[in-house]
Design a protein around this motif. Structure first.
Motif, mmCIF file in Angstrom:
data_model
loop_
_atom_site.group_PDB
_atom_site.id
_atom_site.type_symbol
_atom_site.label_atom_id
_atom_site.label_comp_id
_atom_site.label_asym_id
_atom_site.label_seq_id
_atom_site.Cartn_x
_atom_site.Cartn_y
_atom_site.Cartn_z
ATOM 1 N N VAL A 1 0.796 -1.024 -0.111
ATOM 2 C CA VAL A 1 0.273 -0.155 0.235
ATOM 3 C C VAL A 1 1.117 1.443 0.280
ATOM 4 O O VAL A 1 0.535 2.615 -0.813
ATOM 5 N N ASN A 2 1.443 1.257 1.397
ATOM 6 C CA ASN A 2 2.217 2.567 0.846
ATOM 7 C C ASN A 2 3.367 2.978 0.103
ATOM 8 O O ASN A 2 3.801 3.908 -0.747
ATOM 9 N N GLN A 3 4.197 2.227 -1.242
ATOM 10 C CA GLN A 3 4.777 1.728 -2.104
ATOM 11 C C GLN A 3 3.707 2.286 -3.248
ATOM 12 O O GLN A 3 4.524 2.825 -3.854
ATOM 13 N N VAL A 4 2.317 1.662 -3.683
ATOM 14 C CA VAL A 4 1.190 2.289 -4.154
ATOM 15 C C VAL A 4 1.514 3.791 -4.421
ATOM 16 O O VAL A 4 1.416 4.491 -5.015
ATOM 17 N N GLN A 5 1.106 3.844 -2.786
ATOM 18 C CA GLN A 5 0.915 5.157 -2.528
ATOM 19 C C GLN A 5 2.619 6.422 -3.403
ATOM 20 O O GLN A 5 1.552 7.047 -4.011
ATOM 21 N N SER A 6 3.007 6.125 -2.444
ATOM 22 C CA SER A 6 4.176 7.213 -2.750
ATOM 23 C C SER A 6 4.588 7.095 -4.444
ATOM 24 O O SER A 6 4.795 8.399 -5.334
ATOM 25 N N GLN A 7 4.730 5.810 -4.966
ATOM 26 C CA GLN A 7 4.632 6.315 -6.831
ATOM 27 C C GLN A 7 3.596 6.516 -7.332
ATOM 28 O O GLN A 7 3.462 7.292 -7.984
ATOM 29 N N ILE A 8 2.686 7.248 -6.624
ATOM 30 C CA ILE A 8 1.285 7.451 -7.547
ATOM 31 C C ILE A 8 1.833 9.087 -7.008
ATOM 32 O O ILE A 8 1.274 10.156 -7.994
ATOM 33 N N VAL A 9 1.908 9.618 -5.536
ATOM 34 C CA VAL A 9 2.578 11.081 -5.568
ATOM 35 C C VAL A 9 3.666 11.362 -5.938
ATOM 36 O O VAL A 9 3.724 12.360 -6.665
ATOM 37 N N SER A 10 4.340 10.321 -6.376
ATOM 38 C CA SER A 10 6.001 11.155 -6.888
ATOM 39 C C SER A 10 5.870 11.230 -8.574
ATOM 40 O O SER A 10 6.546 11.277 -9.414
ATOM 41 N N SER B 1 -5.093 12.642 -1.253
ATOM 42 C CA SER B 1 -3.547 13.718 -1.907
ATOM 43 C C SER B 1 -2.844 13.699 -0.484
ATOM 44 O O SER B 1 -1.286 13.159 -0.464
ATOM 45 N N GLU B 2 -3.744 14.676 -0.155
ATOM 46 C CA GLU B 2 -2.468 14.757 1.260
ATOM 47 C C GLU B 2 -2.306 13.836 2.053
ATOM 48 O O GLU B 2 -0.629 14.070 2.971
ATOM 49 N N LYS B 3 -3.551 13.235 2.568
ATOM 50 C CA LYS B 3 -3.196 11.836 3.572
ATOM 51 C C LYS B 3 -2.020 11.182 2.420
ATOM 52 O O LYS B 3 -1.528 10.502 3.906
ATOM 53 N N LEU B 4 -2.448 10.533 1.291
ATOM 54 C CA LEU B 4 -1.203 10.299 0.502
ATOM 55 C C LEU B 4 0.014 10.186 0.943
ATOM 56 O O LEU B 4 1.188 9.146 1.262
ATOM 57 N N ARG B 5 0.726 11.716 0.741
ATOM 58 C CA ARG B 5 1.838 12.047 0.921
ATOM 59 C C ARG B 5 2.257 12.191 2.884
ATOM 60 O O ARG B 5 3.673 12.036 2.585
ATOM 61 N N ARG B 6 1.250 12.047 3.316
ATOM 62 C CA ARG B 6 1.592 12.390 4.594
ATOM 63 C C ARG B 6 2.238 11.127 4.898
ATOM 64 O O ARG B 6 2.611 11.014 5.562
ATOM 65 N N GLU B 7 1.062 9.816 4.567
ATOM 66 C CA GLU B 7 1.353 8.515 4.670
ATOM 67 C C GLU B 7 2.443 7.899 3.562
ATOM 68 O O GLU B 7 2.951 7.433 4.610
ATOM 69 N N THR B 8 2.797 8.791 3.520
ATOM 70 C CA THR B 8 4.172 9.017 2.518
ATOM 71 C C THR B 8 5.378 8.988 3.178
ATOM 72 O O THR B 8 6.653 7.852 3.349
ATOM 73 N N LEU B 9 5.090 9.329 3.565
ATOM 74 C CA LEU B 9 6.354 10.747 4.578
ATOM 75 C C LEU B 9 6.480 9.460 5.861
ATOM 76 O O LEU B 9 7.877 9.111 6.427
ATOM 77 N N GLU B 10 5.725 9.937 6.497
ATOM 78 C CA GLU B 10 5.682 8.317 7.494
ATOM 79 C C GLU B 10 5.972 6.443 6.981
ATOM 80 O O GLU B 10 6.991 6.383 8.353
ATOM 81 N N ALA B 11 5.110 6.368 6.108
ATOM 82 C CA ALA B 11 6.313 4.716 5.707
ATOM 83 C C ALA B 11 8.296 5.460 5.480
ATOM 84 O O ALA B 11 8.691 4.385 6.281
ATOM 85 N N LEU B 12 7.906 5.569 5.368
ATOM 86 C CA LEU B 12 9.778 6.708 4.452
ATOM 87 C C LEU B 12 10.713 6.597 6.100
ATOM 88 O O LEU B 12 11.236 5.788 6.885
#
Length: 139
Positions: A23-32, A90-101
């Motif tokens: 989930v985190n990596q898919v979100q990260s790839q969408i955000v980026s 989108s903002e939630k995805l950004r936040r979750e991506t940063l949290e996962a990293l």
């Protein structure tokens, strides 16, 4: 609509469950912007085979992404990244991506026996170095 090859790296030693990593990596790839709205994802079965994980693990990750309206599975057609998600998503995805990293970084640093203060100091030093590099690029 392209059928992009989803590139995921699963860390089986990580404390994060595999479905969460997906989930985190898919979100990260969408955000980026690596994967975009309309891109087709692999089937659950194909991704499970590729990652060498249980089918249900990938199904759970896809279900979470679908409930968040990040992907849409259309029976007989496939699974696609949904069109631009609402701003709050989108903002939630950004936040979750940063949290996962951050969780991955801290987990790996702790595994290597770095202390909390060493980790804190390194993050602080790296932010300073990055800021200085940005400033010198602007000049």
């Amino acid at each position: 609509m392209t059928n992009k090859k989803l590139i995921l790296q699963i860390d089986f030693r990580s404390g994060l469950p595999i479905y969460t990593q997906i989930v985190n990596q898919v979100q990260s790839q969408i955000v980026s912007g690596i994967i975009k709205p309309g891109d087709q994802l692999p089937t659950v079965r194909a991704l499970a085979e590729e990652l060498r994980v249980n089918f249900n693990t990938v199904a759970r990750a896809y279900r979470i992404l679908d409930e968040a309206r990040i992907i849409s599975t259309q029976q007989g057609r496939g699974t696609y990244i949904t069109e631009i998600p609402p701003p709050n998503v989108s903002e939630k995805l950004r936040r979750e991506t940063l949290e996962a990293l951050t969780q991955r970084y801290i987990s790996e640093a702790m595994r290597l026996d770095f202390s909390k203060s060493e980790i804190r100091q390194m993050v602080s030093d790296q932010i300073k170095a990055w800021s200085q590099a940005q400033e010198s690029e602007e000049q």
